[in-house]
Design a protein around this motif. Structure first.
Motif, mmCIF file in Angstrom:
data_model
loop_
_atom_site.group_PDB
_atom_site.id
_atom_site.type_symbol
_atom_site.label_atom_id
_atom_site.label_comp_id
_atom_site.label_asym_id
_atom_site.label_seq_id
_atom_site.Cartn_x
_atom_site.Cartn_y
_atom_site.Cartn_z
ATOM 1 N N UNK A 31 3.463 1.491 0.116
ATOM 2 C CA UNK A 31 4.359 0.423 -0.325
ATOM 3 C C UNK A 31 4.130 0.038 -1.795
ATOM 4 N N UNK A 32 2.909 0.233 -2.275
ATOM 5 C CA UNK A 32 2.547 -0.202 -3.619
ATOM 6 C C UNK A 32 2.069 1.009 -4.415
ATOM 7 N N UNK A 48 -0.605 -0.929 -14.486
ATOM 8 C CA UNK A 48 0.739 -1.231 -14.012
ATOM 9 C C UNK A 48 0.777 -1.110 -12.492
ATOM 10 N N UNK A 49 1.668 -1.870 -11.881
ATOM 11 C CA UNK A 49 1.894 -1.725 -10.450
ATOM 12 C C UNK A 49 3.376 -1.945 -10.173
ATOM 13 N N UNK A 50 3.857 -1.355 -9.116
ATOM 14 C CA UNK A 50 5.245 -1.543 -8.736
ATOM 15 C C UNK A 50 5.386 -1.393 -7.231
ATOM 16 N N UNK A 51 6.454 -1.962 -6.697
ATOM 17 C CA UNK A 51 6.695 -1.921 -5.263
ATOM 18 C C UNK A 51 7.853 -0.991 -4.894
ATOM 19 N N UNK A 65 8.528 5.653 -10.368
ATOM 20 C CA UNK A 65 8.278 5.959 -8.962
ATOM 21 C C UNK A 65 9.532 6.583 -8.373
ATOM 22 N N UNK A 66 9.366 7.701 -7.699
ATOM 23 C CA UNK A 66 10.455 8.362 -6.986
ATOM 24 C C UNK A 66 10.009 8.516 -5.535
ATOM 25 N N UNK B 101 -2.077 -5.364 -4.263
ATOM 26 C CA UNK B 101 -1.786 -4.383 -5.287
ATOM 27 C C UNK B 101 -2.398 -4.773 -6.622
ATOM 28 N N UNK B 102 -2.589 -6.049 -6.876
ATOM 29 C CA UNK B 102 -3.141 -6.496 -8.155
ATOM 30 C C UNK B 102 -4.618 -6.771 -7.978
#
Lengths: 113, 114
Positions: A31-32, A48-51, A65-66, B101-102
């Protein structure tokens, strides 16, 4: 097969180059999606992080992200010698068993002045 | 620099001994995760503690155990040390489960087992 695959490099580029770092993963439940930078003898530093699928930009860094291809990338523009480090991708999953994070092996990057 | 601190910095132990590593989380963070990083590898998830309870565990044997205290600091205990336990042990803190996530990492404790 590992859950997260990352080319260990090393990757050597001249100063000012655009760097592309990549990871693939096998678990579609992730998920992350995160990128960390780790200097020698230090703890990883969250970059960096993204959902979700798509692009996220922060200064010289762009994370992509793909989910359909199970592929994530980190682009570094105008690379600097201070960017020389190991870059770790990581995937997070939260379920009834709690949260876990799976890291790739890391790619060593050298930016030459 | 993150607000996560770990002690000791380095440690040398003999096979079969027991070791305790300590972590103080960043202010406001109530979740601590522990990782083992072998040389040239990415960190491997050991377990996570949220509000003093274990909340998720990786593929590590029961001789790896932990605690989280009311102030959210944490300990990692390893019994019956083996040579393969030599690694950098990292803790990371985050704010709540949804913020997993952080995660913000400490500098690590380098453990050598001889």
């Amino acid at each position: 097969q590992k859950e997260v695959e990352q080319d260990p490099g090393p990757l050597s580029v001249p100063e000012g180059a655009i760097v592309s770092l990549n990871c693939t993963y096998s678990n579609s439940a992730f998920q992350y999606f995160m990128w960390y930078r780790q200097y020698s003898r230090k703890g990883p530093e969250l970059l960096m992080y993204t959902y979700s699928s798509g692009n996220k930009e922060d200064g010289r860094f762009t994370a992509q992200v793909d989910k359909s291809s199970k592929y994530i990338s980190l682009f570094i523009r105008d690379s600097q010698p201070s960017d020389s480090a190991t870059y770790l991708c990581a995937m997070g999953l939260e379920n009834t068993g709690g949260f876990k994070t799976i890291f790739g092996a890391g790619t060593r990057l050298f930016v030459k002045a | 620099e993150t607000g996560v601190t770990q002690s000791p910095t380095h440690l040398i132990k003999t096979r079969g001994q027991q070791v305790t590593l300590r972590c103080s989380s960043q202010s406001g963070h109530n979740t601590v995760s522990w990782y083992q990083q072998a040389l040239g590898q990415g960190p491997q998830f050991i377990f996570q503690y949220y509000r003093e309870e274990e909340n998720g565990r990786g593929n590590f044997p029961p001789r790896f155990s932990g605690l989280q205290f009311p102030n959210y600091s944490s300990e990692l205990n390893v019994n019956a040390l083996e040579l393969d336990d030599s690694a950098l042990y990292l803790c990371a803190s985050s704010e709540g489960l949804a913020g997993g996530s952080e995660q913000y990492f400490g500098p690590g404790t380098r453990l050598t087992v001889t």
